[in-house]
Design an enzyme around this catalytic site. Structure first.
Site, PDB file in Angstrom:
ATOM      1  CG  HIS A   9      -0.260  -0.397   2.517  1.00 52.50           C
ATOM      2  ND1 HIS A   9      -0.164  -1.985   3.046  1.00 52.50           N
ATOM      3  CD2 HIS A   9       0.167   0.961   3.389  1.00 52.50           C
ATOM      4  CE1 HIS A   9       0.826  -1.356   4.552  1.00 52.50           C
ATOM      5  NE2 HIS A   9       0.913  -0.152   4.681  1.00 52.50           N
ATOM      6  CB  CYS A  65       6.839  -2.683   0.818  1.00 54.57           C
ATOM      7  SG  CYS A  65       8.918  -2.443   1.690  1.00 54.57           S
ATOM      8  CG  HIS A  98      30.880  -3.519  -8.440  1.00 58.23           C
ATOM      9  ND1 HIS A  98      31.512  -2.474  -7.459  1.00 58.23           N
ATOM     10  CD2 HIS A  98      30.989  -2.414  -9.157  1.00 58.23           C
ATOM     11  CE1 HIS A  98      31.872  -1.646  -7.362  1.00 58.23           C
ATOM     12  NE2 HIS A  98      31.474  -1.996  -9.291  1.00 58.23           N
TER      13      HIS A  98
END
Length: 143
Positions: A9, A65, A98
């Site tokens: 959300h 998130c 890397h």
């Protein structure tokens, strides 16, 4: 390029902007993210992205998130997934160069949408350098 994206959300608006940007660039998107601000659990959206990348259904993944940590941890449980938490374009470039990261994790609470788009653009347009880095990357997986 085929890109899988998932978000909880806190990343709904980020995902919408990133998908619009990537679509304009001609990328194909597999959308596993929520489109609402209603609380959901990030693993429900991170696992499908990792599965897409792991199986070859998608070339790369994007997960979003609040902190970027939980959804990155979720994706990193999958064999062959190297999800990198990136909050600047420079870290995004290094994750590809890397670490051969194949999933970028964006912390929605600590980046702006323009920064997130810049991080994704850098991630998609940076190649793995190989060489001494390949030896290190080969040592990451425990399985």
């Amino acid at each position: 390029m085929k890109i899988s994206i998932g978000n909880d959300h806190t990343g709904s608006d980020y995902k919408k902007a990133i998908v619009a940007f990537l679509t304009l660039k001609g990328h194909k998107i597999i959308n596993h993210g929520t489109d609402t601000l209603d609380g959901v659990d990030y693993p429900d959206f991170g696992h499908p992205v990792a599965i897409d990348v792991e199986s070859g259904k998608a070339d790369l993944g994007i997960v979003i998130c609040g902190s970027g940590n939980g959804i990155a941890m979720t994706a990193n449980k999958h064999k062959g997934i190297r999800a990198a938490l990136c909050w600047t374009k420079e870290i995004s470039a290094l994750a590809r160069q890397h670490n051969n990261a194949n999933v970028v994790s964006i912390p929605a609470r600590f980046t702006s949408i323009p920064q997130a788009i810049e991080i994704v653009d850098t991630f998609l347009n940076t190649d793995f350098e190989g060489g001494r880095h390949a030896t290190r990357v080969d040592k990451i997986s425990c399985t």
